[in-house]
Write an enzyme that holds these catalytic residues in place. Structure first.
Site, PDB file in Angstrom:
ATOM      1  N   ASP A 112       0.623  -1.466   0.407  1.00 31.27           N
ATOM      2  CA  ASP A 112       0.051  -0.382  -0.307  1.00 31.27           C
ATOM      3  C   ASP A 112       0.652   0.941  -0.055  1.00 31.27           C
ATOM      4  OD1 ASP A 112      -2.074  -1.616   0.146  1.00 31.27           O
ATOM      5  OD2 ASP A 112      -1.582  -0.795   2.769  1.00 31.27           O
TER       6      ASP A 112
HETATM    7  N1  URA Z   1      -1.584  -5.721   4.121  1.00 31.68           N
HETATM    8  C1  URA Z   1      -1.671  -4.731   4.355  1.00 31.68           C
HETATM    9  O1  URA Z   1      -3.228  -3.989   4.812  1.00 31.68           O
HETATM   10  N2  URA Z   1      -1.150  -3.909   3.120  1.00 31.68           N
HETATM   11  C2  URA Z   1       0.138  -3.912   2.613  1.00 31.68           C
HETATM   12  O2  URA Z   1       0.835  -2.831   1.875  1.00 31.68           O
HETATM   13  C3  URA Z   1       0.637  -5.517   2.485  1.00 31.68           C
HETATM   14  C4  URA Z   1      -0.528  -6.098   3.699  1.00 31.68           C
END
Ligand code: URA
Length: 247
Positions: A112
């Site tokens: 993310d």
């Molecule tokens: N889980 C998440 O919520 N975000 C990420 O970036 C990776 C795993």
């Protein structure tokens, strides 16, 4: 596998150094050297091996990693794993000519925008699929900072293999969680669903305030690698992703 050989002008054009015509000019002007000697005939074939980056110099700089590259990036917060979304993108962390590379560079899965840590990128599509394939069992480990203290039952809930996330119809695979403090944990996943870690903690009544990936397979994010910095993985590094000792 036998290393491919390619005309130098095609190789450099594919690596984003310019058009074939521009590369011909670079050659004629003695601005490309191999093992210290100028290469004036850019139509000559070169064997594309990883050590080319150490042997070839273009305009006074070491050649970029040739095709087949795998990068380990310390993804900083605030950049998106996408080629086309608005705002800062991970691809902006690399030299601009890399955007013209063929084959192009892709992230191996995504983190993310507000997640930091270990992110692999490669231009090798087959390898990318091998890493993300569930058959490869490449585990991903995250450090999680929470908004509220852990209740104490989270590790058991995540390990059960029965947790269903909102809007999904298949339970999550078992995941391992270890509390690091009342409001921090380490969690290891063997799959990668959308916003998975954030949604898992939401499912147990908590909220993730910071998320950082520090391990993929047997590969750790080196402490010496600052956010935004990257290194090129050699064959041993790539093998470590699949290492059986991966936790
Ligand atoms: N889980 C998440 O919520 N975000 C990420 O970036 C990776 C795993």
């Amino acid at each position: 596998m036998k290393a491919p050989s390619l005309r130098l002008d095609r190789l450099l054009a594919n690596m984003g150094y310019g058009s074939r015509r521009e590369i011909q000019l670079l050659g004629r002007q003695g601005r490309v050297t191999l093992d210290g000697a100028p290469v004036s005939d850019v139509e000559a074939r070169v064997t594309v091996t990883p050590d080319l980056a150490a042997r070839m110099v273009v305009d006074g700089e070491a050649l970029d990693p040739p095709p087949g590259m795998v990068l380990l990036l310390h993804k900083p917060l605030g950049v998106t794993c996408s080629h086309k979304e608005a705002g800062p993108l991970v691809y902006g962390l690399f030299p601009p000519r890399w955007r013209r590379r063929e084959p192009g560079l892709s992230t191996v899965g995504r983190l993310d925008k507000e997640t930091s840590g270990l992110l692999l990128l490669t231009d090798d599509g087959a390898l990318l699929h091998r890493i993300i394939s569930p058959k490869s069992h490449v585990a991903k480990r995250y450090r999680v900072t929470l908004d509220r203290p852990l209740r104490g039952d989270e590790a058991e809930t995540f390990a059960a293999g029965t947790l269903m996330l909102d809007g999904e119809d298949k339970p999550l695979l078992p995941a391992e969680m270890r509390a690091l403090s009342p409001m921090a944990a380490e969690i290891t996943l063997r799959e990668g669903r959308y916003h998975q870690v954030r949604r898992m903690f939401a499912a147990v009544g908590n909220h993730v305030v910071a998320l950082h990936r520090d391990r993929m397979g047997g590969l750790d994010l080196p402490e010496s690698l600052a956010p935004g910095a990257y290194s090129v993985l050699d064959e041993d590094g790539i093998a470590t992703i699949f290492a059986a000792s991966a936790k």
